[in-house]
Design a protein around this motif. Structure first.
Motif, mmCIF file in Angstrom:
data_model
loop_
_atom_site.group_PDB
_atom_site.id
_atom_site.type_symbol
_atom_site.label_atom_id
_atom_site.label_comp_id
_atom_site.label_asym_id
_atom_site.label_seq_id
_atom_site.Cartn_x
_atom_site.Cartn_y
_atom_site.Cartn_z
ATOM 1 N N ASP A 85 43.813 39.853 37.645
ATOM 2 C CA ASP A 85 44.437 41.169 37.712
ATOM 3 C C ASP A 85 43.531 42.063 38.553
ATOM 4 O O ASP A 85 42.567 42.643 38.047
ATOM 5 C CB ASP A 85 44.627 41.752 36.309
ATOM 6 C CG ASP A 85 45.365 43.085 36.326
ATOM 7 O OD1 ASP A 85 45.571 43.641 37.433
ATOM 8 O OD2 ASP A 85 45.730 43.579 35.240
ATOM 9 N N PHE A 86 43.844 42.172 39.842
ATOM 10 C CA PHE A 86 42.965 42.894 40.747
ATOM 11 C C PHE A 86 42.987 44.398 40.521
ATOM 12 O O PHE A 86 42.056 45.097 40.918
ATOM 13 C CB PHE A 86 43.302 42.554 42.199
ATOM 14 C CG PHE A 86 42.948 41.141 42.569
ATOM 15 C CD1 PHE A 86 41.625 40.777 42.736
ATOM 16 C CD2 PHE A 86 43.928 40.179 42.717
ATOM 17 C CE1 PHE A 86 41.279 39.473 43.053
ATOM 18 C CE2 PHE A 86 43.596 38.881 43.030
ATOM 19 C CZ PHE A 86 42.269 38.515 43.202
ATOM 20 N N LYS A 87 44.021 44.919 39.874
ATOM 21 C CA LYS A 87 44.032 46.343 39.538
ATOM 22 C C LYS A 87 42.893 46.674 38.584
ATOM 23 O O LYS A 87 42.376 47.794 38.579
ATOM 24 C CB LYS A 87 45.369 46.749 38.921
ATOM 25 C CG LYS A 87 46.556 46.663 39.875
ATOM 26 C CD LYS A 87 47.780 47.363 39.324
ATOM 27 C CE LYS A 87 48.237 46.833 37.995
ATOM 28 N NZ LYS A 87 48.686 45.423 38.086
ATOM 29 N N LYS A 88 42.499 45.685 37.761
ATOM 30 C CA LYS A 88 41.386 45.884 36.834
ATOM 31 C C LYS A 88 40.056 45.431 37.440
ATOM 32 O O LYS A 88 38.999 45.984 37.131
ATOM 33 C CB LYS A 88 41.650 45.130 35.530
ATOM 34 C CG LYS A 88 42.825 45.673 34.739
ATOM 35 C CD LYS A 88 43.034 44.883 33.454
ATOM 36 C CE LYS A 88 44.200 45.445 32.650
ATOM 37 N NZ LYS A 88 44.454 44.663 31.400
ATOM 38 N N LEU A 89 40.110 44.426 38.291
ATOM 39 C CA LEU A 89 38.876 43.870 38.856
ATOM 40 C C LEU A 89 38.289 44.738 39.964
ATOM 41 O O LEU A 89 37.080 44.713 40.196
ATOM 42 C CB LEU A 89 39.156 42.467 39.404
ATOM 43 C CG LEU A 89 39.510 41.392 38.365
ATOM 44 C CD1 LEU A 89 39.936 40.112 39.062
ATOM 45 C CD2 LEU A 89 38.329 41.133 37.446
#
Length: 206
Positions: free
Chosen positions: A4-8
């Protein structure tokens, strides 16, 4: 495991009512360029219709063939004009140029992109496929904030960012205005839409 790149990636988060100076990492995007009012320009509709079939097929290809799954990222766009006041005090969407963006992980290559492009082309569902490209975007030092509300209410926030906060921090605008759309306007009330507003900058030298 699904990434989940929105979190990473920390710069996919911003605070409402607060301008922050951040350093944005170089990221890779699907990109399509165009011009005109996003509410009426056919080129904008064609770009949007093209971007997501490719984005989702890349995601499914990555999961099935590369063993790396990830969530498709939100729509983003770069916006610019010969007169930047067309975004603020003299807001005029017909004068806007834009690049629609969708971030994809760095393990996706040009070869993967071309394979997926051929599949999508056969299905005939992407009218701007010939204009789609895969490129890195390097923004670096930037100012950003979270806007909550209709897109047409962004003007005063951008005016405050451009004319007050940025010069007060001894910064100058360098790159193109960047928006990250965290809400879906088809499913979200306008007053609840969340958009990250970003402006690349550079430090003024004395």
């Amino acid at each position: 495991m699904k990434s989940d790149f929105k979190k990473l990636i920390a710069t996919y988060s911003a605070k409402h009512g607060q301008f922050s100076v951040v350093t944005v990492p170089t990221l890779q995007f699907l990109m399509i360029d165009g011009h005109g009012d996003p509410n009426t320009a056919q080129s904008y509709k064609d770009a949007l219709t093209t971007l997501y079939p490719v984005a989702y097929k890349l995601k499914f290809f990555s999961k099935a063939e590369l063993g790396q799954d990830y969530g498709v990222m939100p729509l983003e766009a770069l916006w610019w004009s010969d007169d930047m006041e067309s975004f603020t005090s003299a807001r005029d969407k017909s004068r806007w140029d834009w690049t629609l963006l969708n971030m994809v992980p760095d393990w996706i290559t040009q070869e993967h992109m071309e394979m997926v492009r051929q599949v999508v082309a056969k299905q005939g569902e992407a009218p701007a496929l010939g204009s789609l490209r895969l490129e890195p975007l390097e923004e670096g030092l930037s100012v950003q904030t979270l806007h909550i509300g209709p897109y047409d209410h962004e003007g005063p926030v951008l005016e405050e960012m451009h004319n007050n906060f940025i010069p007060e921090q001894s910064l100058s605008m360098t790159g193109r205005h960047h928006e990250i759309y965290l809400g879906d306007p088809r499913r979200t009330a306008p007053e609840k839409l969340k958009t990250i507003l970003r402006q690349p900058v550079s430090q003024n030298t004395k």
